[in-house]
Enzyme design. Structure first.
Site, mmCIF file in Angstrom:
data_model
loop_
_atom_site.group_PDB
_atom_site.id
_atom_site.type_symbol
_atom_site.label_atom_id
_atom_site.label_comp_id
_atom_site.label_asym_id
_atom_site.label_seq_id
_atom_site.Cartn_x
_atom_site.Cartn_y
_atom_site.Cartn_z
ATOM 1 N N THR A 54 2.849 -1.629 -0.554
ATOM 2 C CA THR A 54 3.868 -1.483 0.479
ATOM 3 C C THR A 54 4.980 -2.501 0.284
ATOM 4 O O THR A 54 6.138 -2.251 0.635
ATOM 5 C CB THR A 54 3.227 -1.649 1.871
ATOM 6 O OG1 THR A 54 2.221 -0.648 2.029
ATOM 7 C CG2 THR A 54 4.253 -1.531 2.979
ATOM 8 N N TYR A 142 -8.980 -4.985 -5.288
ATOM 9 C CA TYR A 142 -8.170 -3.954 -4.631
ATOM 10 C C TYR A 142 -8.527 -2.627 -5.323
ATOM 11 O O TYR A 142 -8.278 -2.460 -6.512
ATOM 12 C CB TYR A 142 -6.702 -4.321 -4.815
ATOM 13 C CG TYR A 142 -5.669 -3.421 -4.171
ATOM 14 C CD1 TYR A 142 -5.992 -2.418 -3.272
ATOM 15 C CD2 TYR A 142 -4.315 -3.603 -4.465
ATOM 16 C CE1 TYR A 142 -5.012 -1.622 -2.695
ATOM 17 C CE2 TYR A 142 -3.332 -2.813 -3.888
ATOM 18 C CZ TYR A 142 -3.682 -1.825 -3.017
ATOM 19 O OH TYR A 142 -2.709 -1.030 -2.460
ATOM 20 N N LYS A 170 -10.250 -4.742 -0.736
ATOM 21 C CA LYS A 170 -9.367 -3.850 -0.005
ATOM 22 C C LYS A 170 -9.587 -2.460 -0.570
ATOM 23 O O LYS A 170 -9.328 -2.209 -1.750
ATOM 24 C CB LYS A 170 -7.899 -4.242 -0.164
ATOM 25 C CG LYS A 170 -7.026 -3.299 0.658
ATOM 26 C CD LYS A 170 -5.578 -3.302 0.292
ATOM 27 C CE LYS A 170 -4.904 -2.095 0.946
ATOM 28 N NZ LYS A 170 -3.515 -1.929 0.489
ATOM 29 N N VAL A 215 -5.721 -3.098 6.333
ATOM 30 C CA VAL A 215 -4.435 -3.497 5.754
ATOM 31 C C VAL A 215 -3.471 -2.332 5.992
ATOM 32 O O VAL A 215 -3.317 -1.468 5.138
ATOM 33 C CB VAL A 215 -4.588 -3.795 4.246
ATOM 34 C CG1 VAL A 215 -3.265 -4.251 3.651
ATOM 35 C CG2 VAL A 215 -5.668 -4.849 4.010
#
Lengths: 315, 315, 315, 315
Positions: A54, A142, A170, A215
């Site tokens: 993002t 991640y 994540k 998140v």
């Protein structure tokens, strides 16, 4: 350089992936970034995820990334911990970048499986171990196969947890069965990992399933909602959590308004458009070479925000 | 810095992707690299592709990459042109790396669609245009969806050819229909692109179809065969070309001997093992964190080489 | 029931997948089908592939399929061998259908890996063996991962060849490296398999590589060209083969004229439109529920045909 | 033929996909099937899903399928509604099969997007409409891209709901974001669709998100747990729902015990092994050509069941 504390920082609850505001000429708008960080923390978020997808991190040079991390750490001022994405091809390169980012004062580094290369699970494990050995802050994994095209398997993650290589995950894998099994295995092992979901529209459900936090890219637009949602989760009020999630999901429809554009243009583009509409950033400029939303999409996004009484945020 | 000539260098015929020899400690073995480059040129290859997938470029830091390119350019000494891979995430980063590589004297830069990001064809076009504008040598496109997970479409490539953004394509797409259409479109447009196939086992067939050359990883092991093959192609002796290709393909079976390893460990690993067996490099060390072939695989590779009278090369 | 001969029929050279002409109401136009079969054989093709993807077989009931096979066999009248696709989910169902088709007099049955199920290579092998045991004509394997989502591996195919389960392979895998290895392995084993490529635009190249024939959907539009191409291949005139292939590929551009339609609507739709334009069939009706080409696409297709002097065929 | 009622049957709550017990010779063990159906209904399930993936439907002939449906309907005896999978290639074939199944007395038919063909969303919509028009019971959509390789999009499903084509969706898409959006869109449209998740390990979470029920393959092994879980969901006791889900998920680990086998061998194989161990069926025979679990896997499965006090069920 000073990290938030000598202990391993905790990243739980709402940990927004901070968007990177840009000036019209494409340079980083550090003033807006400071303002955004302050707004997020004032809204009650529990941590910050710098330089994630993002945050358009893939489009920035290392110098830009270091500058962005530095601004976020400074603006956070130790109020919440900061974890930074080190998105690069392979372990040696990632560790080199990780050290640069660590020097800005971030509390942890998060990275993915290798990009471009063709590796086995054994090699991906060695990759994370080499990175952890090469940086001086805790490492997170991640899992984002839609971008990396590798899924981090349950056995691999639990091995990396067992030997202290990683401290959390994540999960943006879109594999809810796998995530649920990871939660169970992590609990059985004494909860060595902090498990965050990246799926911002099912936070209530994933929290019920046992996620430690989220998140949410959309928190750049509406952080307060996620904080309320997580508060409901924390007190076990699942009905309230669901109601807040459903309200939030109505906002999330902004990302489906652009037509015919790429995933990056659509997702981050909609967030930035809404952030600008709410007065949180100055321009909705996208990183080069991502396309810009057209007026039709902007209009539909504004209609959604208006219908939900979401504009503008009081400054 | 001096490029081979002021004109755009031609990359046709046999353009091997140069492997990167390593010392046992993982550092680059520049002495072996010099020797390898000299051997390839003495064998008659027509150009060199530095820092490609076979060169394990994704595993090296920018400093290592620059050093590798410098050694290759120096060892080539202007005898053949050198094109260097600039493998990085996105356009700004690639252009930055491309300038560093260009400063070593390479004649052209080749790169892929963006990694990690989610882009449209329009954005991929802008990506290549931004890179071409940011470097001072000609740009080539490298189409390798198995690694990049984006296919470069016919229309996009021909647009980038028409506006002078790219001067050639290395096709490792595995899409023979698409490659044939690209050849036809390129011919119809006056042949602005030099079209190389990366599929080293079908060079005869792709040459018949109209390819301008080949980037054969296996040429690190047996360059002379590819030169003979291309000579046959050049004089239109398709039967001889096929016979040489079939002989070469028997050697290529070395890459199918390792079991249970990754694509990178298997492919480059088999090449390096065979190169060491032939005395072309000193160690078969792989870049971190790629696994090493076991003794069984090495034995089978050596048997293949022996059966074909391929060891060792006279020094 | 009578098959062409008691021996295993050979399918080499040009073996078109016969399109299935439909009446405006969607019923099978057997009169046009007879006419088409006669035209193909008069044009010199070496065999016929009934009920393939180009024949829209997936859209027809078993009764329709049997009727189609019966018409093709009758119209062929033993002049060339006929192989029929038995496209169904799994082995028991395929064998049941295969027996119905065999009873029409076709010389061989061809089928794919299982559909819908999640099977291992071992299970796919058992699948082909169960089918071969359940039918009374030779079995061929059809490798078309774009539709079946399973790739038939080299080892599996050679095992099925060694034990007499299959007699040939139609390769529409798009994997030229794999096909080249299959050719080499088949030659090393004494050529137990007849290997046909389904990639109609690279017949010259695949023939140079060693293919035994081709199953060109486009031959429904222009059979004579493929026959000329294969004649050139047979006499080793690769330059003539390439020239004919390039002419044919200009015709193939018809399949890229429809915009925004599905693969089936585009590919078969363009063939049927061109066949109608050339007078080979009466209507271009597609099987339910495939969309029809719009006038723009039809116009561009006709322009391509006109430019190449391809309309109409003398009746 | 008599359906449960003249109204559209509701499929909500726990709707197990009934496994198909087989005799050692591979024929359907109708006695065990009757017993299994009775056990499921006695355990409190709310409906039955006949001839789904867990029921190995893809491996059976139409005659076998009809016989299976007939047994299930008879054994159910109107106590709960029965929905039957009509798994076939395309609309005409599916409608033909659907009519045969409908004649056995099932209350609804469920099917997927087309198999084997290459269709657009428009064509997939026409596919469902043609099927609905061709059968005399309500139609459901089954979204299972891992088998069908097509994802049923939100817009398409809501259009098919709006025009009365489909009455519900079984979602096995693994796309929790898409399923959450479908729930929201369905609610906004007045809940025309009954939405069932096929993900048996996240029923608590998906119920919180708004799912109307679940189709749990594992209920063949432990139906009572799912009924307790759904009871907790119904009374809004999310903590109890989660606790039961977590207990169930410990059982689900049986499907991860087989090593090196296919998805079908592993999933259905583990269910059948556990069902046999619990005395629910007589043999664990798999449909041809699916592989059988080895003794190691069976032992680990039995250990899991023993540790959870799950064997045998009192008869």
């Amino acid at each position: 350089m000073s990290h938030t504390s000598s202990a391993v920082a905790r990243f739980t609850g709402v940990v927004p992936p901070v968007a990177t505001p840009l000036n019209l000429d494409g340079t980083v708008d550090h003033a807006s970034l400071e303002r955004l960080v302050d707004h997020l923390i004032e809204s009650g978020v529990h941590g910050l995820f710098a330089l994630g997808s993002t945050g358009e991190t893939a489009y920035f040079t290392d110098d830009q990334r270091v500058a962005i991390a530095r601004t976020i750490v400074a603006a956070a001022g130790g109020r919440v911990p900061v974890i930074a994405g080190a998105i690069e091809l392979t372990s040696t390169r990632i560790a080199e970048l990780g050290r640069k980012l660590s020097a800005t004062g971030v509390d942890a580094i998060v990275t993915t499986a290798p990009l471009y290369t063709l590796n086995s699970a054994t090699e991906v494990g060695a990759h994370f171990r080499a990175i952890a050995a090469g940086i001086d802050v805790p490492l997170w994994a991640y899992d984002v196969p839609v971008r990396v095209h590798t899924k981090l398997g349950l056995d691999l993650l639990m091995q990396l947890a067992a030997d202290g290589t990683i401290h959390g995950v994540k999960d943006s894998s879109g594999d809810d069965v796998g995530f649920r099994r990871l939660i169970a295995a992590n609990n059985a092992a004494g909860h060595p990992l902090q498990l965050l979901t990246g799926h911002e529209v099912v936070v209530d459900a994933m929290a019920l399933a046992g996620a430690d936090g989220v998140v949410p890219g959309l928190a750049n637009v509406e952080a307060a909602g996620y904080v309320r949602l997580w508060d409901a989760v924390t007190r076990g009020d699942w009905t309230a959590a669901r109601a807040e999630q459903e309200r939030i999901n109505s906002i999330f429809e902004i990302v489906f308004q652009p037509r015919g554009l790429s995933g990056d243009a659509t997702g981050v583009g909609a967030f930035k458009a809404a952030m600008k509409a709410r007065g949180l950033i100055t321009t909705a400029t996208m990183a080069s070479t991502v396309e810009t939303l057209d007026d039709d999409a902007l209009e539909r996004i504004n209609e959604i925000l208006s219908a939900l009484d979401l504009m503008p945020v009081a400054s």
